[in-house]
Design an enzyme around this catalytic site. Structure first.
Site, short mmCIF file in Angstrom:
data_model
loop_
_atom_site.label_atom_id
_atom_site.label_comp_id
_atom_site.label_asym_id
_atom_site.label_seq_id
_atom_site.Cartn_x
_atom_site.Cartn_y
_atom_site.Cartn_z
CE LYS A 1 -0.78 -0.51 4.14
NZ LYS A 1 0.12 -2.09 5.02
N GLY B 1 -7.10 -6.61 3.02
CA GLY B 1 -6.71 -7.38 3.37
C GLY B 1 -7.14 -8.13 2.36
CB ILE C 1 -12.60 -6.76 2.37
CG1 ILE C 1 -12.40 -7.09 4.49
CG2 ILE C 1 -13.88 -6.15 2.55
CD1 ILE C 1 -12.40 -6.09 4.85
N GLY D 1 1.17 -8.56 19.35
CA GLY D 1 0.84 -8.91 17.24
C GLY D 1 0.39 -8.22 16.87
CD GLU E 1 4.92 -3.22 11.82
OE1 GLU E 1 5.81 -3.49 11.87
OE2 GLU E 1 3.57 -3.29 11.03
CG ASP F 1 -1.71 0.94 7.32
OD1 ASP F 1 -0.36 0.75 6.71
OD2 ASP F 1 -2.86 1.26 7.64
CE LYS G 1 -4.06 -0.71 4.93
NZ LYS G 1 -4.36 -0.75 6.39
N GLY H 1 -3.18 -10.20 7.62
CA GLY H 1 -3.20 -11.55 8.17
C GLY H 1 -2.19 -12.51 6.94
#
Lengths: 433, 433
Positions: free
Chosen positions: B106, B135, B137, B188, B191, B202, B206, B303
């Site tokens: 991205k 991801g 979708i 997890g 980060e 981020d 998108k 994921g």
């Protein structure tokens, strides 16, 4: 094919009018996307004189189906007339004349989808029906293209707007089924004869179509077990709320090791489940894929323009295929054989509400009855009703086979202390501790 | 092209491993769908000796990018190495060698998407990036194909799983931002250096990608106004709850008469809005189209396998195009020009929390201040804090221009009775009366 693509419409109700509107409004975008003009050339109607909700030149209208089905200039036939036998006959004629067909007709696709698909492929024609399931939600394309490399294991859908509207009103305003239905009819969310909706038949048709595409197996409409919402009592919605569940009419399909379970039934859905928040006339389809995990597609399940949008996405796909010379390449053969799961192979949690005598030992005998079938309880509520000297008991079981649950119901009915088993529903999902 | 399609992978992290797993598991389905074998031929890695989470023959691995980019047998390059400059360089080399490219990157697509798309088209290559947004979708395909004949007017997204996880924990468990972040890191979901997520960068990437495809206009990453979640205080979540709102990091894009508004900011979202129920690490994109009305796509935003599923849907689309001989036909030119909306042209409801002296006339002076700017109140809460002789005041405004709201903030800061303006947030949607 020249520089124009001509569409013929069978029917000019609200959806057909929506298609005409979208074609007109999006001329520029269509030319850009497709490199060709798209126009509606003729429209089959029953009555030439009727007032229309859309501006269309009278000269486009016809009462003769051949003006659509046998006009060599028409490339794509959009069937929005509804009904089954005549629609099927016209579509078969369209394929014979090498025309692509787009339809919103779930009744027809549910019953004759595989046959029509097969005839389409034999004639190198496209047959698309995105609008037949969940109106404006691009769910079929999402399943076929978006999740192409996944193995879909379970599909759950709220695929009927009428029943979801009624249940939402019952749930949020405490209305009875009859009152909620009447309101829905007044607002145009339910038809004068609501049978197909409230008995779950409409949802069953959509689930058959979804099941075929999700699992690549031949799902017959009669594979779908159906029960509707007409007997739902407000008490069960209230107990559901207390326990953290919302009552929804859920289309459920699970395919596991070539064993199929598919049904439509009122279900107490955990409030943690994304489907539990889908309200009013909205639709949503929840898909569980082996790789992707859970996804959900949400949107309007009906309506003139949403449905027309889905039809136009199919028309555009068909035109792209025409221009590429690859029409009629859709999959026809199913990858997998299916057998229907037996009650022994079907598992679920269940909610039961019953009335029993309010006396010592009653609960213990009910409890023993479930224990003997290896069914354990997740939640129990018991309300004494002093006036009538009865107790109302609600239990939610842990996972059990349907076979054992059915035996439990039988045994409950034979138990002397149990006065009446009032209702039972499938339960989906876990509620927060 | 023979009967095999060969894929080269750039990178073998969790997503790359997922792609290899899906290709292996779905051989039969791929052959059926595509009429050809699909195989991974070589994989560029940094370290040949590293232990992998996926079984792959050592002979497929290489540290030399040319083994992927210049192998004439490789048809499709899947870029899952991340980073920007080197990834861009490799992708340009792949296009020069007439290879199709699928990426999940991205950062790269947000910055260089239009350039890469243009180079791809010039080389008759496909360039797909479904996995770069949300991801698992299939949202880009939903917008481009499913809603092809609609005019999308507004897109709102929860497109960053880390921040949604943190906000969910703050909201449901009353954790502070710092504690929730720490938990997310331990699990997890965040980060070690969470900057790009928690500062909203981020999500901005998108949204730039979504904006381009939704509105067919050239959205630059720098058009996206960004504010993150690091300063959100638990008090504002609590007041939000009282008022019927849930705090979410919302990517918002609206295109109206060629005027664009696009931003990422913490927003108090009405609990009636479908996005308000999207919890934990899940993503969802809410699309408002002129014809279809509201639809929402929900699923895992990240994921290994969800992302790999999206990549494989692109690979399959590219292979179909290869077999049809229509690669590189994606749209490149934007239909519409854009200008960014000025604060005068941007409208919204706003929440403000402030502390003022707890004395007669204070509320009236605040009220006059808003009135003078034609801003009316929708909701007001006032809590006296006896110990400190101050009052905490929370207001939610009706729709107002951003310009007027900014003036109101300035004037508030100058008002002698106002001790501190603690926070302000955009508000979306209406709550039930």
């Amino acid at each position: 094919m020249g520089n124009n693509v001509s569409i013929g419409l069978l029917g000019l109700g609200v959806v057909g009018s929506g298609v005409i509107k979208l074609v007109e409004e999006h001329q520029e975008k269509l030319i850009h996307q497709l490199g060709c003009d798209v126009q509606v050339k003729s429209v089959l109607v029953r009555d030439l004189e009727k007032t229309r909700g859309v501006a269309i030149d009278q000269s486009f209208l016809t009462t003769n189906p051949d003006d659509v089905l046998n006009d060599p200039e028409i490339d794509i036939v959009v069937e929005v007339m509804g009904g089954i036998d005549l629609a099927r006959e016209y579509i078969l004629k369209a394929f014979a004349a090498k025309k692509h067909v787009v339809t919103a007709n779930k009744d027809l696709v549910a019953l004759y989808g595989p046959e029509l698909q097969e005839v389409a492929s034999r004639n190198k024609c496209d047959f698309y029906y995105e609008a037949s399931v969940a109106g404006g939600i691009p769910i079929l394309r999402g399943i076929v293209d978006g999740l192409a490399s996944d193995r879909i294991q379970q599909v759950m859908g709220i695929v009927n707007g009428t029943t979801n509207y009624i249940l939402t009103k019952m749930n949020t305003e405490g209305l009875s089924y009859d009152t909620a239905l009447k309101q829905a009819q007044e607002l145009g969310f339910a038809e004068a004869d609501p049978t197909a909706d409230v008995e779950g038949l409409d949802a069953a048709r959509k689930m058959a179509i979804l099941g075929r595409l999700s699992f690549s197996t031949d799902v017959d409409l009669e594979d779908v077990e159906v029960s509707g919402i007409t007997n739902i009592e407000i008490e069960d919605l209230e107990y559901g709320k207390q326990l953290g569940y919302t009552m929804k009419l859920i289309g459920f399909a699970n395919f596991d090791n070539q064993q199929l379970e598919i049904n439509v039934q009122p279900t107490l859905l955990s409030n943690n489940h994304p489907l539990s928040d889908v309200k009013n006339e909205y639709n949503a389809v929840y898909v569980y894929g082996k790789a992707v995990g859970e996804t959900m597609f949400y949107g309007p399940g009906a309506g003139s323009l949403p449905t027309a949008t889905a039809i136009m996405s199919d028309v555009i796909a068909a035109i792209k295929n025409m221009r590429l010379g690859v029409s009629g390449n859709q999959f026809v053969e199913y990858h997998f054989k299916k057998v229907l799961k037996t009650p022994e192979q079907r598992f679920g949690q269940y909610y039961v509400r019953l009335h029993a005598k309010d006396e010592v030992g009653v609960f213990s005998s009910i409890s023993t009855l479930f224990n003997d079938l290896n069914i354990s309880f997740k939640r129990i509520l018991q309300n004494p009703n002093k006036k009538a000297e009865t107790a109302e008991i609600v239990v939610v079981t842990h996972q059990t086979s349907l076979e054992n649950f059915q035996k439990a119901l039988e045994n409950l009915n034979e138990l002397q202390a149990v006065l009446e088993v009032n209702s039972y529903y499938k339960v989906e999902g876990d509620v927060a501790k």
